[in-house]
Design a protein around this motif. Structure first.
Motif, PDB file in Angstrom:
ATOM      1  N   ASP A 131       0.825  -1.209   0.000  1.00  0.00           N
ATOM      2  CA  ASP A 131       0.000   0.000   0.000  1.00  0.00           C
ATOM      3  C   ASP A 131       0.857   1.255   0.000  1.00  0.00           C
ATOM      4  O   ASP A 131       0.488   2.265  -0.601  1.00  0.00           O
ATOM      5  CB  ASP A 131      -0.962   0.010   1.196  1.00  0.00           C
ATOM      6  N   ARG A 134       2.178   1.949  -3.558  1.00  0.00           N
ATOM      7  CA  ARG A 134       1.163   2.503  -4.463  1.00  0.00           C
ATOM      8  C   ARG A 134       1.001   4.007  -4.319  1.00  0.00           C
ATOM      9  O   ARG A 134       0.368   4.649  -5.167  1.00  0.00           O
ATOM     10  CB  ARG A 134      -0.179   1.806  -4.232  1.00  0.00           C
ATOM     11  N   THR A 139       4.411   5.065 -10.159  1.00  0.00           N
ATOM     12  CA  THR A 139       3.630   3.818 -10.296  1.00  0.00           C
ATOM     13  C   THR A 139       2.989   3.682 -11.676  1.00  0.00           C
ATOM     14  O   THR A 139       2.687   2.562 -12.103  1.00  0.00           O
ATOM     15  CB  THR A 139       2.537   3.750  -9.215  1.00  0.00           C
TER      16      THR A 139
END
Length: 239
Positions: A131, A134, A139
Motif C-alpha cells: 500500500d 502505491r 507507479t
C-alpha cells in the motif's frame, strides 16, 4: 544475455528516497519540538540503519511496523522522553507519508522508463509494503510490482526475487535487474542467475566477498545503450 523483462529496486534507484526521508524526519522532529544541531538527513540515516538491521535480523514483519520500531528506538536513544505524549503510529505515518510520497524521481528515471516501457515488461522488486508503494510517484509505469509484503521476506532473500520471476513467468536468465542497493539486490539476484546492472549513484565500493554485477553505471541512462546493443546484435547484424 537477451532480457525479456526489466526489474528494478525502486527506492534509491528510481526515486531519491533520502530526500523524502529527510523531509519526513524533519517533520517528525518539528512535531516533537526537538531542537538539535544535527541535520535532519543525519537523523534520517540513523533511522535507516536501525530499520535495515531490524528487518534483516528477524522474521518477517511488515515494513510499517519495522519502521515504527526503528523510529521509536532512534528517538529514545537520541532524545529520551521526547516522544512522550505522542502516538508512535501517528509519527510513523507522518514520516512514511513523506518518505513514499515526497521522494522525487531521479532525473534519469522517467526518460529511461519512457523508453523501456514500450519495449519490456517492467517490475519493481521492493522491500516496501504494497500500500505504501502505491502512493509513490512513478507507479504509472508499472502494471505489476513485487513487494516484501507479498513475499513475506525482505531482500536480499531469494524468496522475493523468486516470486518476482514467477509473476513474470520468466527464467532468471531472461531478466535484467537494475539496482542501487548492492547488499540487497546484487546479493539477492545474482545467486538466482539474474543479470544485474548496478546503478552506483553514490560511488560506493563493493565488499570483498560480494558477487560482482554484470554492469556498473552511475545512472540508468547507459543501461539503454546496453539494451540497444543487445537488441541490435539479436537481429543478426554485426556491430
Amino acid at each position: 544475455m537477451n532480457p525479456k523483462a526489466l526489474t528494478f529496486d525502486y527506492f534509491g534507484t528510481l526515486v531519491d528516497v533520502d530526500r523524502g526521508g529527510t523531509l519526513g524526519m524533519a517533520e517528525v522532529l518539528r512535531r516533537l519540538s526537538v531542537e538539535t544541531g544535527e541535520s535532519a538527513f543525519d537523523v534520517y540515516l540513523d533511522w535507516d540503519i536501525r530499520n535495515v538491521r531490524l528487518y534483516r535480523g528477524q522474521a518477517y514483519t511488515r515494513y510499517r511496523d519495522v519502521a515504527r520500531e526503528a523510529l521509536a528506538a532512534m528517538l529514545d536513544a537520541r532524545w529520551p522522553g521526547a516522544r512522550r505524549g505522542h502516538a508512535m503510529d501517528t509519527l510513523t505515518d507522518v514520516f512514511l507519508t513523506h518518505l513514499v510520497e515526497a521522494s522525487p524521481p531521479h532525473d534519469d528515471a522517467a526518460p529511461f522508463l519512457d523508453w523501456a516501457a514500450s519495449r519490456y515488461p517492467l517490475m519493481p522488486i521492493t522491500n516496501m509494503d504494497s500500500d505504501l508503494w502505491r502512493r509513490t510517484q512513478l507507479t504509472r509505469y508499472f502494471e505489476h510490482v513485487t513487494t516484501a509484503e507479498m513475499a513475506q521476506a525482505y531482500k536480499p532473500s531469494q524468496a522475493i526475487f523468486s516470486l518476482a520471476l514467477d509473476r513474470l513467468a520468466l527464467n532468471a536468465r531472461d531478466v535484467l535487474h537494475c539496482s542501487l542497493a548492492s547488499w540487497a539486490d546484487i546479493d539477492g539476484a545474482k545467486p538466482l542467475g539474474m543479470a544485474v546492472a548496478w546503478i552506483n549513484r553514490g560511488g560506493d565500493t563493493l565488499g570483498t566477498w560480494q558477487p560482482r554485477p554484470d554492469f556498473e553505471f552511475d545512472t540508468l541512462s547507459p543501461v539503454r545503450d546496453v539494451l540497444d546493443g543487445l537488441s541490435f546484435t539479436a537481429t543478426g547484424e554485426t556491430i
